[in-house]
Design a protein around this motif. Structure first.
Motif, PDB file in Angstrom:
ATOM      1  N   ARG A  44      53.718  72.745  40.930  1.00  0.00           N
ATOM      2  CA  ARG A  44      53.108  71.409  41.045  1.00  0.00           C
ATOM      3  C   ARG A  44      53.983  70.504  41.900  1.00  0.00           C
ATOM      4  O   ARG A  44      53.489  69.764  42.762  1.00  0.00           O
ATOM      5  CB  ARG A  44      52.927  70.766  39.664  1.00  0.00           C
ATOM      6  CG  ARG A  44      51.821  71.342  38.817  1.00  0.00           C
ATOM      7  CD  ARG A  44      51.644  70.503  37.557  1.00  0.00           C
ATOM      8  NE  ARG A  44      51.196  69.155  37.900  1.00  0.00           N
ATOM      9  CZ  ARG A  44      51.467  68.057  37.182  1.00  0.00           C
ATOM     10  NH1 ARG A  44      52.228  68.144  36.104  1.00  0.00           N
ATOM     11  NH2 ARG A  44      51.010  66.888  37.571  1.00  0.00           N
ATOM     12  N   GLY A  45      55.283  70.555  41.668  1.00  0.00           N
ATOM     13  CA  GLY A  45      56.196  69.747  42.468  1.00  0.00           C
ATOM     14  C   GLY A  45      56.117  70.107  43.941  1.00  0.00           C
ATOM     15  O   GLY A  45      56.085  69.238  44.814  1.00  0.00           O
ATOM     16  N   ILE A  46      56.060  71.412  44.235  1.00  0.00           N
ATOM     17  CA  ILE A  46      55.955  71.860  45.621  1.00  0.00           C
ATOM     18  C   ILE A  46      54.637  71.402  46.242  1.00  0.00           C
ATOM     19  O   ILE A  46      54.592  70.996  47.412  1.00  0.00           O
ATOM     20  CB  ILE A  46      56.072  73.400  45.701  1.00  0.00           C
ATOM     21  CG1 ILE A  46      57.443  73.867  45.205  1.00  0.00           C
ATOM     22  CG2 ILE A  46      55.839  73.878  47.123  1.00  0.00           C
ATOM     23  CD1 ILE A  46      58.615  73.377  46.043  1.00  0.00           C
ATOM     24  N   CYS A  47      53.559  71.475  45.462  1.00  0.00           N
ATOM     25  CA  CYS A  47      52.262  71.007  45.968  1.00  0.00           C
ATOM     26  C   CYS A  47      52.334  69.538  46.379  1.00  0.00           C
ATOM     27  O   CYS A  47      51.832  69.159  47.449  1.00  0.00           O
ATOM     28  CB  CYS A  47      51.180  71.186  44.906  1.00  0.00           C
ATOM     29  SG  CYS A  47      50.608  72.880  44.682  1.00  0.00           S
ATOM     30  N   ALA A 101      45.187  73.389  44.180  1.00  0.00           N
ATOM     31  CA  ALA A 101      46.207  74.235  43.552  1.00  0.00           C
ATOM     32  C   ALA A 101      46.984  73.450  42.505  1.00  0.00           C
ATOM     33  O   ALA A 101      47.243  73.961  41.406  1.00  0.00           O
ATOM     34  CB  ALA A 101      47.154  74.788  44.617  1.00  0.00           C
ATOM     35  N   GLU A 102      47.341  72.223  42.832  1.00  0.00           N
ATOM     36  CA  GLU A 102      48.090  71.389  41.882  1.00  0.00           C
ATOM     37  C   GLU A 102      47.307  71.196  40.593  1.00  0.00           C
ATOM     38  O   GLU A 102      47.867  71.259  39.493  1.00  0.00           O
ATOM     39  CB  GLU A 102      48.415  70.033  42.530  1.00  0.00           C
ATOM     40  CG  GLU A 102      49.354  69.154  41.725  1.00  0.00           C
ATOM     41  CD  GLU A 102      48.671  68.422  40.575  1.00  0.00           C
ATOM     42  OE1 GLU A 102      49.276  68.271  39.495  1.00  0.00           O
ATOM     43  OE2 GLU A 102      47.503  68.003  40.771  1.00  0.00           O
ATOM     44  N   ALA A 103      46.002  70.961  40.711  1.00  0.00           N
ATOM     45  CA  ALA A 103      45.167  70.769  39.527  1.00  0.00           C
ATOM     46  C   ALA A 103      45.153  72.031  38.662  1.00  0.00           C
ATOM     47  O   ALA A 103      45.198  71.950  37.422  1.00  0.00           O
ATOM     48  CB  ALA A 103      43.750  70.395  39.947  1.00  0.00           C
ATOM     49  N   GLU A 104      45.096  73.198  39.307  1.00  0.00           N
ATOM     50  CA  GLU A 104      45.107  74.461  38.560  1.00  0.00           C
ATOM     51  C   GLU A 104      46.455  74.700  37.897  1.00  0.00           C
ATOM     52  O   GLU A 104      46.534  75.141  36.751  1.00  0.00           O
ATOM     53  CB  GLU A 104      44.764  75.625  39.493  1.00  0.00           C
ATOM     54  CG  GLU A 104      43.332  75.642  39.973  1.00  0.00           C
ATOM     55  CD  GLU A 104      42.339  75.797  38.836  1.00  0.00           C
ATOM     56  OE1 GLU A 104      42.631  76.578  37.896  1.00  0.00           O
ATOM     57  OE2 GLU A 104      41.290  75.133  38.877  1.00  0.00           O
ATOM     58  N   TYR A 105      47.520  74.407  38.610  1.00  0.00           N
ATOM     59  CA  TYR A 105      48.863  74.559  38.026  1.00  0.00           C
ATOM     60  C   TYR A 105      49.047  73.615  36.834  1.00  0.00           C
ATOM     61  O   TYR A 105      49.682  73.973  35.840  1.00  0.00           O
ATOM     62  CB  TYR A 105      49.939  74.285  39.075  1.00  0.00           C
ATOM     63  CG  TYR A 105      50.099  75.359  40.117  1.00  0.00           C
ATOM     64  CD1 TYR A 105      50.293  76.695  39.760  1.00  0.00           C
ATOM     65  CD2 TYR A 105      50.078  75.040  41.482  1.00  0.00           C
ATOM     66  CE1 TYR A 105      50.449  77.677  40.732  1.00  0.00           C
ATOM     67  CE2 TYR A 105      50.239  76.015  42.449  1.00  0.00           C
ATOM     68  CZ  TYR A 105      50.417  77.335  42.079  1.00  0.00           C
ATOM     69  OH  TYR A 105      50.573  78.303  43.035  1.00  0.00           O
ATOM     70  N   ALA A 124      45.556  79.921  41.204  1.00  0.00           N
ATOM     71  CA  ALA A 124      46.275  78.746  41.713  1.00  0.00           C
ATOM     72  C   ALA A 124      47.141  79.129  42.911  1.00  0.00           C
ATOM     73  O   ALA A 124      47.206  78.391  43.906  1.00  0.00           O
ATOM     74  CB  ALA A 124      47.142  78.137  40.609  1.00  0.00           C
ATOM     75  N   ASP A 125      47.779  80.281  42.825  1.00  0.00           N
ATOM     76  CA  ASP A 125      48.608  80.745  43.943  1.00  0.00           C
ATOM     77  C   ASP A 125      47.762  81.005  45.190  1.00  0.00           C
ATOM     78  O   ASP A 125      48.197  80.735  46.318  1.00  0.00           O
ATOM     79  CB  ASP A 125      49.360  82.016  43.555  1.00  0.00           C
ATOM     80  CG  ASP A 125      50.476  81.764  42.563  1.00  0.00           C
ATOM     81  OD1 ASP A 125      50.936  80.605  42.475  1.00  0.00           O
ATOM     82  OD2 ASP A 125      50.892  82.717  41.885  1.00  0.00           O
ATOM     83  N   TYR A 129      56.973  78.088  35.789  1.00  0.00           N
ATOM     84  CA  TYR A 129      56.475  78.468  37.125  1.00  0.00           C
ATOM     85  C   TYR A 129      55.430  77.479  37.616  1.00  0.00           C
ATOM     86  O   TYR A 129      55.502  76.989  38.758  1.00  0.00           O
ATOM     87  CB  TYR A 129      55.880  79.870  37.072  1.00  0.00           C
ATOM     88  CG  TYR A 129      55.311  80.340  38.393  1.00  0.00           C
ATOM     89  CD1 TYR A 129      56.129  80.969  39.331  1.00  0.00           C
ATOM     90  CD2 TYR A 129      53.965  80.141  38.714  1.00  0.00           C
ATOM     91  CE1 TYR A 129      55.619  81.399  40.549  1.00  0.00           C
ATOM     92  CE2 TYR A 129      53.448  80.557  39.921  1.00  0.00           C
ATOM     93  CZ  TYR A 129      54.276  81.180  40.836  1.00  0.00           C
ATOM     94  OH  TYR A 129      53.764  81.584  42.049  1.00  0.00           O
ATOM     95  N   ALA A 130      54.445  77.178  36.775  1.00  0.00           N
ATOM     96  CA  ALA A 130      53.338  76.313  37.184  1.00  0.00           C
ATOM     97  C   ALA A 130      53.814  74.885  37.476  1.00  0.00           C
ATOM     98  O   ALA A 130      53.356  74.248  38.428  1.00  0.00           O
ATOM     99  CB  ALA A 130      52.260  76.295  36.108  1.00  0.00           C
TER     100      ALA A 130
END
Length: 216
Positions: A87-90, A63-67, A51-52, A82-83
């Motif tokens: 998600r919020g940052i994504c 990435a959001e979907a993976e997090y 995801a990173d 962390y994940a």
């Protein structure tokens, strides 16, 4: 120069630089989140490596979907904190501020780590400005002050800015003054808050006692 005129001039400059569709609240938000204080406070684990990688490549939706998967399968583990913050940052990176606010709001009260909870709530309050709701952001950050008094300097600083972009000059001055007069001094926020004292733009403010110093 009158303080309100000074800020109005700032808005004009920002509009020219970033496009007239941008508002002072949006510019404030997208400038703020670039600072290190809003980086993920969670603990990195190898489980989030893929995801990173997607995040670092700019594939924020993937990435959001993976997090989200990681958060769902690790709800009682540090991976969740962390994940979910990521998600919020994504969502912020994708311009979906309302979705980011929803994710950060839940994390603020569900996080396993107190620091992650605090950072999520702080970023959520700042994100409200990006959504054009800086007054609500001020309310949320004031609520945070009562729960996290140990972070008073940081909270005062950001509440001061949320007030400043709404032309609430008097209360913004009080917040910045609190940072400048606190002990021990916060090495990150003290110089940034006190720098605002040096402008002549505050000369016309009446009845504001800042110990001989001026803000803005």
């Amino acid at each position: 120069m009158n303080v309100k005129a000074y800020i109005s001039l700032l808005i004009v400059i920002i509009s020219v630089s970033f496009g007239y569709e941008s508002t002072i609240e949006e510019y404030f938000f997208y400038s703020a989140i670039k600072l290190p204080v809003f980086e993920n406070p969670g603990i990195y684990t190898q489980e989030s490596a893929f995801a990173d990688f997607l995040f670092e490549q700019g594939f924020y939706s993937d990435a959001e979907a993976e997090y989200e998967k990681l958060a769902y399968t690790n709800q009682m583990d540090i991976v969740y904190d962390y994940a979910t913050y990521q998600r919020g940052i994504c969502y912020i990176k994708m311009g979906n501020i309302d979705y980011a606010i929803g994710v950060l709001d839940r994390l603020g009260y569900n996080a396993l780590d107190r620091e992650v909870s605090y950072r999520a709530r702080l970023l959520r309050a700042i994100a409200e400005a990006g959504a054009g709701k800086s007054r609500r952001g001020e309310f949320l950050i004031s609520d945070l002050m009562g729960d996290m008094p140990e972070s008073a300097d940081e909270i005062h600083f950001w509440r001061g800015w949320l007030r400043l972009i709404r032309y609430d000059i008097k209360n913004a001055l009080e917040d910045f003054d609190a940072v400048c007069n606190s002990t021990p001094r916060n090495s990150f926020y003290f110089p940034r808050a006190c720098l605002l004292y040096t402008s002549d733009a505050a000369d016309e403010l009446d009845g504001v006692d800042l110990g001989g110093r001026r803000i803005i």
